[in-house]
Design an enzyme around this catalytic site. Structure first.
Site, PDB file in Angstrom:
ATOM      1  N   ARG A  80       0.853  -1.182   0.000  1.00 46.81           N
ATOM      2  CA  ARG A  80       0.000   0.000   0.000  1.00 46.81           C
ATOM      3  C   ARG A  80       0.894   1.239   0.000  1.00 46.81           C
ATOM      4  NH1 ARG A  80      -2.754   2.957   4.991  1.00 46.81           N
ATOM      5  NH2 ARG A  80      -3.821   4.545   3.789  1.00 46.81           N
ATOM      6  N   ASN A 296      -7.181   1.721  10.219  1.00 47.61           N
ATOM      7  CA  ASN A 296      -5.857   1.909  10.812  1.00 47.61           C
ATOM      8  C   ASN A 296      -6.046   1.881  12.316  1.00 47.61           C
ATOM      9  OD1 ASN A 296      -4.994   2.316   8.214  1.00 47.61           O
ATOM     10  ND2 ASN A 296      -4.513   4.493   8.473  1.00 47.61           N
ATOM     11  N   GLU A 377      -3.298  -0.147   8.269  1.00 46.57           N
ATOM     12  CA  GLU A 377      -2.088   0.260   8.997  1.00 46.57           C
ATOM     13  C   GLU A 377      -2.159  -0.277  10.410  1.00 46.57           C
ATOM     14  OE1 GLU A 377      -1.126   4.452   9.267  1.00 46.57           O
ATOM     15  OE2 GLU A 377      -1.697   4.744   7.172  1.00 46.57           O
TER      16      GLU A 377
END
Ligand code: FCB
Length: 467
Positions: A80, A296, A377
């Site tokens: 990513r 995330n 993330e």
């Protein structure tokens, strides 16, 4: 959450990856026609610790083949990365800059040659300065500019990119950038932050509409979610936690997954905004079906009402305590405070709570009609020490291992989690903390640009290989 994560606990087609973002690694800030972004300006104007900027960063713009080789060595399924809007569309409108888009064209091809899926974030915080000068995210027009930019990038790369993330962390974009002022553009205007949040969401909705029309089938948005706990069972603390959860999590999840703003958050914000900036039809666009939700996750919040606080606060919680923070991003809730739960801290001062990730994933699965989820993330900064060419970052390994175990547990509880992107491939420019915080599984010596895989990189490599 101490059980070691093992690939066997994940579906066979689980996507294993790492993530980066353009301004944090590319450097080459004035190369090939790139125009300044709000982060160039913010860095130049003293917004970043020790005067650091992304001018050179990891020099990835010139060294990307070596970095793609590192990805291949790691054995990730997916990578990513983000596209720098000011690099590919320096004027913030109109035709793409061929030299800018060509760079990403080569990155995408380089990934495919190495058998790695490209996952693109279209916006990871580097708004062209020219669009900030025209009003930035508080201006509705910015959302339309983003949709145009997104369409043009899709035209160029859409035949080869696996996953498209529209906006990375709209909460940071709006509340850290326009209320707390600790991120670019450094404005401290509550009403502007609420408008920015809406326009970042609208930008997502307009881009989804435009890319769908071109046949895109893998579209999502990335939200940064926290596990929010009340510090006690007092009514005041429970309400403080409700407000923080509302502003941080539900203000973004509800429009995207339910097509409506949460009524209690609108009420909390009523002294700041009447939401008159929301036009008819906006929420239909924002709530249009997506193919995946990116999450995330880094930490948890333990929240109390100021009135019930005993003075023990942890101002460093999360990005809210970013370098130079003078003003909290909790628009409409000046009286919330953050407590320490006594959990271990990373070098960011963020509490390590892997079970919070399980709770976040299960919550989204249960409370929302959620599409497939990817952790886009997760990772940690620690004060790594380079000794004889080695970095024995066992704290980072323990952090990732614990959070992967949390992912496996969430899947077992029914969360439709399809992949995990570790933040980050490389040590990089950590926004207002500059180069003073290292999140990489690969160490970067900024003086020589030498990359050295840390113990965590070898560990992750083995884990992905199923050894
Ligand atoms: C997230 C950002 C990412 C990085 C990590 C540590 O909020 O998306 O760029 O800074 O935090």
């Amino acid at each position: 959450m101490t059980d070691p994560a093992h690939p066997g606990a994940f579906p066979a087609d689980f996507v294993w990856g790492v993530a980066t973002a353009a301004y944090q690694i590319e450097g080459a800030a004035q190369t090939d026609g790139r125009s300044p972004s709000i982060w160039d300006t913010f860095s130049r104007n003293g917004g970043v610790v020790e005067g650091h900027s992304g001018d050179v960063a990891c020099d990835h713009y010139h060294r990307f083949p070596e970095d793609l080789d590192l990805l291949q060595w790691l054995g990730v399924d997916a990578y990513r990365f983000s596209i720098a809007w000011p690099r590919v569309q320096p004027a913030g409108r109109g035709a793409l800059n061929p030299r800018g888009i060509d760079f990403y064209d080569r990155v995408v091809d380089g990934l495919l040659e190495r058998g790695i899926q490209p996952w693109v974030s279209l916006y990871h915080w580097d708004l062209p300065q020219i669009l900030e000068d025209a009003g930035g995210w508080p201006a509705r027009e910015t959302a339309f500019r983003f949709a145009e930019y997104a369409s043009l990038v899709y035209d160029a790369l859409g035949d080869r990119v696996t996953g498209w993330i529209t906006i990375n962390e709209p909460w940071c974009v709006s509340f850290l950038g326009y209320a707390a002022g600790v991120h670019a553009p450094g404005r401290q205007e509550d009403v502007a932050a609420v408008r920015a949040a809406h326009h970042a969401l609208l930008a997502h909705g307009l881009a989804v509409e435009a890319l769908r029309a071109k046949g895109a089938a893998s579209l999502g948005i990335t939200t940064n979610l926290y596990h929010v706990m009340a510090a006690s069972d007092s009514e005041a603390d429970i309400d403080a936690a409700r407000r923080v959860d509302g502003l941080q999590n539900r203000l973004f999840l509800d429009p995207v997954l339910r097509g409506a703003y949460p009524a209690d958050v609108i009420e909390d914000l009523s002294a700041v905004s009447d939401f008159g900036h929301v036009h008819d039809g906006d929420l239909e666009l924002i709530g249009a079906p997506i193919d995946f939700l990116g999450i995330n996750y880094y930490s948890r919040y333990t929240v109390a009402a100021a009135s019930s606080d005993n003075g023990q606060t942890d101002a460093a919680s999360a990005k809210a305590g970013a370098h130079g923070a003078r003003r909290a991003p909790w628009v409409g809730s000046a009286d919330v405070v953050f407590r320490s739960s006594g959990l271990p801290l990373t070098a960011m001062g963020w509490e390590v709570d892997s079970d919070g990730l399980r709770q976040v994933l299960v919550r989204v699965a249960r409370e929302y009609d959620a599409p497939p989820i990817y952790v886009t993330e997760n990772g940690a900064a620690y004060p790594d020490v380079l000794r004889d060419g080695h970095i024995d970052d066992r704290d980072r390994i323990a952090y990732v291992n614990g959070h992967l175990a949390a992912c496996a547990a969430a899947i077992a509880e029914g969360a439709d989690l399809r992949g995990y992107f570790l933040w980050s491939l490389l040590d990089n420019f950590e926004w207002s903390w500059g180069y003073t915080r290292r999140f990489g599984i690969v160490h970067v010596d900024y003086a020589t640009q030498v990359r050295t895989p840390k113990a965590s990189a070898r560990w992750y490599r083995q884990l992905m290989a199923g050894d």
